[in-house]
Design a protein around this motif. Structure first.
Motif, PDB file in Angstrom:
ATOM      1  N   ALA A   1       0.687  -1.207   0.011  1.00 54.95           N
ATOM      2  CA  ALA A   1      -0.174  -0.012  -0.097  1.00 54.95           C
ATOM      3  C   ALA A   1       0.726   1.295   0.119  1.00 54.95           C
ATOM      4  CB  ALA A   1      -0.943  -0.070   1.220  1.00 54.95           C
ATOM      5  N   ALA A   2       0.354   2.340  -0.529  1.00 60.00           N
ATOM      6  CA  ALA A   2       1.000   3.693  -0.613  1.00 60.00           C
ATOM      7  C   ALA A   2       0.548   4.341   0.765  1.00 60.00           C
ATOM      8  CB  ALA A   2       0.415   4.468  -1.815  1.00 60.00           C
ATOM      9  N   ILE A   3       1.549   4.932   1.208  1.00 64.21           N
ATOM     10  CA  ILE A   3       1.142   5.972   2.275  1.00 64.21           C
ATOM     11  C   ILE A   3       1.510   7.192   1.963  1.00 64.21           C
ATOM     12  CG2 ILE A   3       1.979   6.664   4.800  1.00 64.21           C
ATOM     13  CD1 ILE A   3       2.797   3.736   5.361  1.00 64.21           C
ATOM     14  N   LEU A   4       0.570   8.157   2.123  1.00 63.93           N
ATOM     15  CA  LEU A   4       0.635   9.728   1.627  1.00 63.93           C
ATOM     16  C   LEU A   4       0.214  10.612   2.815  1.00 63.93           C
ATOM     17  CD1 LEU A   4      -0.315   9.545  -2.056  1.00 63.93           C
ATOM     18  CD2 LEU A   4       1.906   9.550  -1.073  1.00 63.93           C
TER      19      LEU A   4
ATOM     20  N   GLN B   1      -3.634   4.894   1.360  1.00 68.18           N
ATOM     21  CA  GLN B   1      -4.471   5.013   0.393  1.00 68.18           C
ATOM     22  C   GLN B   1      -5.173   3.616   0.153  1.00 68.18           C
ATOM     23  OE1 GLN B   1      -4.373   7.960  -2.026  1.00 68.18           O
ATOM     24  NE2 GLN B   1      -3.728   8.524   0.240  1.00 68.18           N
ATOM     25  N   LEU B   2      -6.383   3.790  -0.114  1.00 70.59           N
ATOM     26  CA  LEU B   2      -7.273   2.644  -0.240  1.00 70.59           C
ATOM     27  C   LEU B   2      -7.277   1.509   0.774  1.00 70.59           C
ATOM     28  CD1 LEU B   2      -6.891   2.426  -4.327  1.00 70.59           C
ATOM     29  CD2 LEU B   2      -8.775   3.525  -2.960  1.00 70.59           C
ATOM     30  N   LEU B   3      -7.293   1.852   2.056  1.00 65.67           N
ATOM     31  CA  LEU B   3      -7.291   1.078   2.947  1.00 65.67           C
ATOM     32  C   LEU B   3      -7.997  -0.046   2.961  1.00 65.67           C
ATOM     33  CD1 LEU B   3      -5.929  -0.077   5.735  1.00 65.67           C
ATOM     34  CD2 LEU B   3      -7.158   1.523   7.070  1.00 65.67           C
ATOM     35  N   ALA B   4      -9.273   0.401   3.040  1.00 68.32           N
ATOM     36  CA  ALA B   4     -10.343  -0.668   2.871  1.00 68.32           C
ATOM     37  C   ALA B   4     -10.216  -1.910   1.776  1.00 68.32           C
ATOM     38  CB  ALA B   4     -11.777  -0.065   2.647  1.00 68.32           C
ATOM     39  N   ALA B   5      -9.862  -1.297   0.535  1.00 71.03           N
ATOM     40  CA  ALA B   5      -9.418  -2.272  -0.511  1.00 71.03           C
ATOM     41  C   ALA B   5      -8.240  -3.139  -0.293  1.00 71.03           C
ATOM     42  CB  ALA B   5      -9.177  -1.486  -1.782  1.00 71.03           C
ATOM     43  N   HIS B   6      -7.487  -2.640   0.597  1.00 72.18           N
ATOM     44  CA  HIS B   6      -6.198  -3.530   0.891  1.00 72.18           C
ATOM     45  C   HIS B   6      -6.827  -4.601   1.912  1.00 72.18           C
ATOM     46  CE1 HIS B   6      -2.970  -1.811  -1.379  1.00 72.18           C
ATOM     47  NE2 HIS B   6      -3.382  -0.558  -1.059  1.00 72.18           N
ATOM     48  N   LEU B   7      -7.435  -4.284   2.957  1.00 71.59           N
ATOM     49  CA  LEU B   7      -8.049  -5.226   3.879  1.00 71.59           C
ATOM     50  C   LEU B   7      -9.103  -6.185   3.248  1.00 71.59           C
ATOM     51  CD1 LEU B   7      -8.748  -2.583   6.776  1.00 71.59           C
ATOM     52  CD2 LEU B   7      -6.824  -4.350   6.699  1.00 71.59           C
ATOM     53  N   GLN B   8      -9.814  -5.864   2.508  1.00 75.43           N
ATOM     54  CA  GLN B   8     -10.716  -6.739   1.509  1.00 75.43           C
ATOM     55  C   GLN B   8      -9.769  -7.487   0.883  1.00 75.43           C
ATOM     56  OE1 GLN B   8     -13.100  -4.855  -1.267  1.00 75.43           O
ATOM     57  NE2 GLN B   8     -14.531  -6.720  -1.701  1.00 75.43           N
ATOM     58  N   ARG B   9      -8.735  -7.218  -0.003  1.00 75.33           N
ATOM     59  CA  ARG B   9      -7.759  -8.308  -0.888  1.00 75.33           C
ATOM     60  C   ARG B   9      -7.465  -9.061  -0.002  1.00 75.33           C
ATOM     61  NH1 ARG B   9      -2.390  -6.211  -3.491  1.00 75.33           N
ATOM     62  NH2 ARG B   9      -3.261  -6.768  -5.626  1.00 75.33           N
TER      63      ARG B   9
ATOM     64  N   GLN C   1      -1.493   3.057  12.618  1.00 74.21           N
ATOM     65  CA  GLN C   1      -0.559   3.531  13.541  1.00 74.21           C
ATOM     66  C   GLN C   1       0.931   3.876  12.744  1.00 74.21           C
ATOM     67  OE1 GLN C   1      -0.520   0.877  16.691  1.00 74.21           O
ATOM     68  NE2 GLN C   1      -2.462   1.967  17.789  1.00 74.21           N
ATOM     69  N   ILE C   2       1.310   2.869  12.179  1.00 73.68           N
ATOM     70  CA  ILE C   2       2.813   2.900  11.384  1.00 73.68           C
ATOM     71  C   ILE C   2       2.604   4.020  10.417  1.00 73.68           C
ATOM     72  CG2 ILE C   2       4.130   1.565   9.653  1.00 73.68           C
ATOM     73  CD1 ILE C   2       3.362  -0.916  11.286  1.00 73.68           C
ATOM     74  N   ALA C   3       1.571   4.018   9.771  1.00 77.52           N
ATOM     75  CA  ALA C   3       1.314   5.070   8.611  1.00 77.52           C
ATOM     76  C   ALA C   3       1.474   6.387   9.231  1.00 77.52           C
ATOM     77  CB  ALA C   3       0.174   4.932   7.830  1.00 77.52           C
ATOM     78  N   ALA C   4       0.861   6.469  10.362  1.00 82.83           N
ATOM     79  CA  ALA C   4       0.719   8.107  10.871  1.00 82.83           C
ATOM     80  C   ALA C   4       1.998   8.610  11.035  1.00 82.83           C
ATOM     81  CB  ALA C   4       0.023   7.990  12.091  1.00 82.83           C
ATOM     82  N   GLN C   5       3.093   7.928  11.097  1.00 87.32           N
ATOM     83  CA  GLN C   5       4.578   8.692  11.260  1.00 87.32           C
ATOM     84  C   GLN C   5       5.142   8.852   9.876  1.00 87.32           C
ATOM     85  OE1 GLN C   5       5.005   9.400  14.495  1.00 87.32           O
ATOM     86  NE2 GLN C   5       3.186   8.286  15.002  1.00 87.32           N
TER      87      GLN C   5
ATOM     88  N   LEU D   1       4.322  -6.654   9.023  1.00 91.47           N
ATOM     89  CA  LEU D   1       4.322  -5.345   8.502  1.00 91.47           C
ATOM     90  C   LEU D   1       5.508  -4.446   8.364  1.00 91.47           C
ATOM     91  CD1 LEU D   1       1.421  -6.054   9.983  1.00 91.47           C
ATOM     92  CD2 LEU D   1       1.099  -3.370  10.121  1.00 91.47           C
ATOM     93  N   SER D   2       5.861  -4.078   7.202  1.00 91.62           N
ATOM     94  CA  SER D   2       7.301  -3.360   6.901  1.00 91.62           C
ATOM     95  C   SER D   2       7.131  -2.170   6.158  1.00 91.62           C
ATOM     96  CB  SER D   2       8.347  -4.440   6.283  1.00 91.62           C
ATOM     97  OG  SER D   2       7.680  -4.771   4.970  1.00 91.62           O
ATOM     98  N   LEU D   3       8.142  -1.204   6.426  1.00 91.95           N
ATOM     99  CA  LEU D   3       7.853   0.135   5.506  1.00 91.95           C
ATOM    100  C   LEU D   3       9.190  -0.070   4.657  1.00 91.95           C
ATOM    101  CD1 LEU D   3       7.376   2.669   8.223  1.00 91.95           C
ATOM    102  CD2 LEU D   3       5.919   2.316   6.412  1.00 91.95           C
ATOM    103  N   SER D   4       9.034   0.458   3.621  1.00 93.29           N
ATOM    104  CA  SER D   4      10.107   0.692   2.454  1.00 93.29           C
ATOM    105  C   SER D   4       9.991   2.235   2.048  1.00 93.29           C
ATOM    106  CB  SER D   4       9.907  -0.044   1.352  1.00 93.29           C
ATOM    107  OG  SER D   4       9.919  -1.413   1.762  1.00 93.29           O
TER     108      SER D   4
END
Length: 270
Positions: free
Chosen positions: A28-31, A36-44, A68-72, A103-106
């Motif tokens: 997922a993209a974090i902006l 972005q499109l969190l509900a779609a990612h969870l549905q997937r 929580q991870i994305a908020a930072q 969960l990992s960040l890049s």
């Protein structure tokens, strides 16, 4: 990296992901601190777990951890991997105590901004995808075909690969889906035999449907794509890129690209 809610990098050697590539993932993209499109990612992830007969994690808990991870983060990439956990004997999942969530960040891929301006170049990959309707559409952890496609792509000057299946049908790119336009007609591969039904592909098709625009799902050939007036590729991070060249065939039109790019400006975040 966070494994089962704990910041760490160690995973059990007996985890099903390590032993058998047993699991699924989404990227997922974090902006501006939002996914972005969190509900779609969870549905997937839910759909993938159901189709793979995997135990479903606590989705509200997972969503909270992701947020929580994305908020930072102002701009980053969040990858979520789910596995049945550690245990079992042989291929059997019996004995797995609890599912594993990773969960990992890049860093954000900066090259997409350049490719939006100049367009992406594609090369037809000699690596073809096996047909398997049982797994078609899923983003599971068995990605050896993509590893081989990427290896070949790295030997070229191209930005992405045009990928066919063993029957010669166009399926996708190495890490993206594709659309092409011929006149006023828009096409995308059917994906019933192979490939990944990406989040951005789903989103763009839904946007076209809402506007009353038809997008035809077909079993297209390489020639169908090369004879198109325009080709566009997409994934959750790009989110859309115009294609300027496939092998020796060039494309200059950007009508479809501009339309799909405009659709991405209204994407919901959460």
């Amino acid at each position: 990296m966070w494994i089962n809610g704990i910041e760490q990098t160690d995973i059990a050697a007996r985890d099903r992901a390590v032993q058998f590539g047993d699991g699924c993932f989404t990227t997922a993209a974090i902006l501006d601190g939002k996914i972005q499109l969190l509900a779609a990612h969870l549905q997937r992830l839910q759909e993938s777990c159901e189709r793979l007969f995997m135990p479903l994690p606590n989705l509200p808990q997972l969503a909270t951890e992701m947020q929580q991870i994305a908020a930072q983060q102002s701009q980053a990439v969040l990858k979520v991997i789910l596995t049945p956990g550690a245990g079992g004997r042989g291929y059997s999942r019996k004995g797995c105590a609890a599912p594993t969530r990773i969960l990992s960040l890049s860093p954000w891929p900066q090259h997409y901004a350049t490719l939006q301006q100049q367009g992406a170049s594609l090369v037809t990959s000699p690596i073809t995808l096996a047909r398997n309707p049982l797994l078609a559409g899923l983003k599971h952890l068995n990605r050896l075909e993509q590893v081989l496609i990427r290896h070949h792509l790295d030997q070229s000057e191209a930005d992405e690969a045009l990928v066919l299946d063993t029957a010669g049908t166009v399926v996708e790119c190495c890490a993206a889906n594709l659309f092409w336009r011929k006149g006023n007609n828009i096409f995308t591969p059917r994906l019933e035999q192979a490939g990944v039904n990406g989040i951005m592909r789903r989103y763009l098709m839904a946007q076209m449907a809402r506007s009353g625009q038809a997008c035809q799902l077909i079993d297209g050939s390489r020639d169908d794509v090369l004879n198109a007036d325009e080709v566009v590729i997409c994934n959750a991070l790009m989110p859309v890129l115009p294609v300027r060249k496939i092998d020796d065939v060039s494309f200059t039109a950007r009508t479809l690209y501009q339309q799909l790019q405009a659709s991405c400006q209204t994407m919901e975040a959460s």
